[in-house]
Design a protein around this motif. Sequence first.
Motif, PDB file in Angstrom:
ATOM      1  N   ILE A  63       0.614  -1.517  10.160  1.00  0.00           N
ATOM      2  CA  ILE A  63       0.423  -0.066  10.093  1.00  0.00           C
ATOM      3  C   ILE A  63       0.483   0.521  11.498  1.00  0.00           C
ATOM      4  O   ILE A  63      -0.113  -0.019  12.430  1.00  0.00           O
ATOM      5  N   LYS A  64       1.217   1.596  11.647  1.00  0.00           N
ATOM      6  CA  LYS A  64       1.252   2.286  12.943  1.00  0.00           C
ATOM      7  C   LYS A  64       0.931   3.765  12.718  1.00  0.00           C
ATOM      8  O   LYS A  64       1.021   4.279  11.594  1.00  0.00           O
ATOM      9  N   ILE A  65       0.563   4.428  13.794  1.00  0.00           N
ATOM     10  CA  ILE A  65       0.232   5.853  13.731  1.00  0.00           C
ATOM     11  C   ILE A  65       1.394   6.634  14.327  1.00  0.00           C
ATOM     12  O   ILE A  65       1.805   6.398  15.467  1.00  0.00           O
TER      13      ILE A  65
ATOM     14  N   ILE B  25       0.838  -1.194   0.000  1.00  0.00           N
ATOM     15  CA  ILE B  25       0.000   0.000   0.000  1.00  0.00           C
ATOM     16  C   ILE B  25       0.874   1.244   0.000  1.00  0.00           C
ATOM     17  O   ILE B  25       2.058   1.190   0.323  1.00  0.00           O
ATOM     18  N   ARG B  26       0.251   2.360  -0.369  1.00  0.00           N
ATOM     19  CA  ARG B  26       0.861   3.669  -0.211  1.00  0.00           C
ATOM     20  C   ARG B  26      -0.130   4.527   0.558  1.00  0.00           C
ATOM     21  O   ARG B  26      -1.324   4.512   0.245  1.00  0.00           O
TER      22      ARG B  26
ATOM     23  N   LYS C  55       4.754  -0.108   8.383  1.00  0.00           N
ATOM     24  CA  LYS C  55       6.035  -0.439   9.030  1.00  0.00           C
ATOM     25  C   LYS C  55       6.940  -1.262   8.131  1.00  0.00           C
ATOM     26  O   LYS C  55       8.105  -0.971   7.981  1.00  0.00           O
ATOM     27  N   ARG C  56       6.402  -2.333   7.548  1.00  0.00           N
ATOM     28  CA  ARG C  56       7.235  -3.221   6.721  1.00  0.00           C
ATOM     29  C   ARG C  56       6.496  -3.480   5.416  1.00  0.00           C
ATOM     30  O   ARG C  56       5.723  -4.425   5.299  1.00  0.00           O
ATOM     31  N   GLU C  57       6.750  -2.634   4.433  1.00  0.00           N
ATOM     32  CA  GLU C  57       6.022  -2.705   3.157  1.00  0.00           C
ATOM     33  C   GLU C  57       6.066  -4.091   2.543  1.00  0.00           C
ATOM     34  O   GLU C  57       5.088  -4.579   1.995  1.00  0.00           O
ATOM     35  N   LYS C  58       7.211  -4.728   2.612  1.00  0.00           N
ATOM     36  CA  LYS C  58       7.356  -6.012   1.916  1.00  0.00           C
ATOM     37  C   LYS C  58       6.519  -7.119   2.568  1.00  0.00           C
ATOM     38  O   LYS C  58       6.295  -8.151   1.947  1.00  0.00           O
ATOM     39  N   ASP C  59       6.061  -6.899   3.784  1.00  0.00           N
ATOM     40  CA  ASP C  59       5.247  -7.911   4.453  1.00  0.00           C
ATOM     41  C   ASP C  59       3.759  -7.796   4.113  1.00  0.00           C
ATOM     42  O   ASP C  59       2.972  -8.651   4.489  1.00  0.00           O
TER      43      ASP C  59
END
Length: 103
Positions: free
Chosen positions: A25-27, A3-4, A35-39
Amino acid sequence: MSIRINALSCIGCKRCAEVCPGNLIKIVNNRAVIKREKDCWGCTSCLKECKTGAIEFFLGADIGGKGSILSVEEKGDLRTWIVKRPDGSSETITVNTKESNKY
Ligand code: SF4
Ligand code: SF4
Protein backbone atom coordinates in the motif's frame (compact mmCIF):
# COMPACT_ATOMS: atom_id res chain seq x y z
CA MET A 1 -8.50 -11.95 -3.30
CA SER A 2 -7.59 -8.42 -2.46
CA ILE A 3 -8.56 -5.33 -0.54
CA ARG A 4 -10.54 -2.41 -1.87
CA ILE A 5 -9.86 1.09 -0.56
CA ASN A 6 -12.62 3.69 -0.63
CA ALA A 7 -10.84 6.96 -1.43
CA LEU A 8 -13.79 8.97 -0.09
CA SER A 9 -13.36 7.47 3.39
CA CYS A 10 -9.55 7.51 3.45
CA ILE A 11 -7.90 10.31 5.43
CA GLY A 12 -4.34 9.43 4.43
CA CYS A 13 -3.19 8.48 7.93
CA LYS A 14 -0.76 5.84 6.50
CA ARG A 15 -1.55 3.25 9.17
CA CYS A 16 -2.45 0.63 6.55
CA ALA A 17 0.76 1.25 4.60
CA GLU A 18 2.84 0.91 7.76
CA VAL A 19 1.42 -2.48 8.76
CA CYS A 20 1.19 -4.21 5.37
CA PRO A 21 3.79 -7.01 5.54
CA GLY A 22 4.13 -7.01 1.77
CA ASN A 23 4.59 -3.24 1.46
CA LEU A 24 1.67 -3.28 -0.98
CA ILE A 25 0.00 0.00 0.00
CA LYS A 26 1.28 3.46 -0.84
CA ILE A 27 -0.08 6.95 -0.21
CA VAL A 28 -0.79 9.03 -3.30
CA ASN A 29 -2.23 12.53 -2.98
CA ASN A 30 -3.01 11.82 0.68
CA ARG A 31 -5.02 8.69 -0.18
CA ALA A 32 -4.07 5.03 0.21
CA VAL A 33 -3.86 2.88 -2.92
CA ILE A 34 -2.85 -0.74 -3.28
CA LYS A 35 0.13 -1.20 -5.60
CA ARG A 36 -0.17 -4.84 -6.65
CA GLU A 37 -3.61 -6.25 -5.86
CA LYS A 38 -2.72 -9.78 -6.88
CA ASP A 39 0.09 -9.90 -4.31
CA CYS A 40 -2.27 -9.32 -1.37
CA TRP A 41 -2.56 -12.54 0.61
CA GLY A 42 -5.37 -11.38 2.86
CA CYS A 43 -3.69 -11.03 6.23
CA THR A 44 -6.33 -8.35 7.12
CA SER A 45 -3.78 -6.23 9.04
CA CYS A 46 -4.71 -3.13 7.05
CA LEU A 47 -8.44 -3.63 7.71
CA LYS A 48 -7.83 -3.79 11.45
CA GLU A 49 -5.65 -0.66 11.42
CA CYS A 50 -7.97 1.54 9.37
CA LYS A 51 -10.07 3.61 11.76
CA THR A 52 -12.33 5.10 9.12
CA GLY A 53 -13.57 1.83 7.60
CA ALA A 54 -12.10 2.76 4.23
CA ILE A 55 -10.75 -0.72 3.55
CA GLU A 56 -12.84 -3.74 2.62
CA PHE A 57 -11.67 -7.20 1.74
CA PHE A 58 -13.11 -8.89 -1.32
CA LEU A 59 -13.84 -12.57 -0.71
CA GLY A 60 -13.71 -14.00 -4.22
CA ALA A 61 -14.96 -17.32 -5.49
CA ASP A 62 -11.41 -18.66 -5.30
CA ILE A 63 -11.71 -18.88 -1.52
CA GLY A 64 -15.41 -19.72 -1.39
CA GLY A 65 -16.54 -16.16 -0.74
CA LYS A 66 -18.58 -15.87 -3.93
CA GLY A 67 -18.16 -12.12 -4.03
CA SER A 68 -18.81 -11.35 -0.38
CA ILE A 69 -17.17 -8.33 1.25
CA LEU A 70 -15.42 -8.44 4.64
CA SER A 71 -15.04 -5.31 6.74
CA VAL A 72 -14.10 -4.50 10.34
CA GLU A 73 -15.49 -2.10 12.93
CA GLU A 74 -14.00 -1.40 16.35
CA LYS A 75 -15.59 0.03 19.49
CA GLY A 76 -13.37 0.01 22.53
CA ASP A 77 -12.10 -3.53 23.04
CA LEU A 78 -14.71 -5.03 20.71
CA ARG A 79 -13.80 -5.80 17.11
CA THR A 80 -16.67 -6.78 14.81
CA TRP A 81 -16.04 -8.63 11.56
CA ILE A 82 -18.83 -8.11 9.02
CA VAL A 83 -19.41 -10.28 5.96
CA LYS A 84 -21.85 -8.81 3.43
CA ARG A 85 -23.03 -11.29 0.81
CA PRO A 86 -24.04 -10.41 -2.75
CA ASP A 87 -27.67 -11.36 -1.96
CA GLY A 88 -27.81 -8.55 0.64
CA SER A 89 -27.58 -10.80 3.70
CA SER A 90 -24.82 -10.32 6.24
CA GLU A 91 -23.14 -12.02 9.16
CA THR A 92 -21.20 -10.50 12.04
CA ILE A 93 -18.69 -11.94 14.48
CA THR A 94 -17.65 -9.82 17.48
CA VAL A 95 -14.43 -10.53 19.35
CA ASN A 96 -13.16 -8.92 22.54
CA THR A 97 -9.58 -8.11 21.56
CA LYS A 98 -8.47 -8.21 25.18
CA GLU A 99 -9.53 -11.86 25.40
CA SER A 100 -8.70 -13.10 21.91
CA ASN A 101 -5.35 -14.59 22.98
CA LYS A 102 -6.67 -16.07 26.19
CA TYR A 103 -7.19 -19.68 25.05
S1 SF4 B 1 -4.65 -7.64 3.59
FE1 SF4 B 1 -2.52 -7.78 4.39
S2 SF4 B 1 -1.27 -8.22 2.57
FE2 SF4 B 1 -3.24 -7.46 1.81
S3 SF4 B 1 -2.90 -5.25 1.55
FE3 SF4 B 1 -3.78 -5.54 3.61
S4 SF4 B 1 -2.00 -5.66 4.99
FE4 SF4 B 1 -1.25 -5.98 2.88
S1 SF4 C 1 -5.58 3.31 7.33
FE1 SF4 C 1 -7.52 3.83 6.28
S2 SF4 C 1 -7.66 6.07 6.46
FE2 SF4 C 1 -5.54 5.53 6.95
S3 SF4 C 1 -4.45 5.73 4.98
FE3 SF4 C 1 -5.12 3.59 5.15
S4 SF4 C 1 -7.12 3.49 4.09
FE4 SF4 C 1 -6.65 5.65 4.50
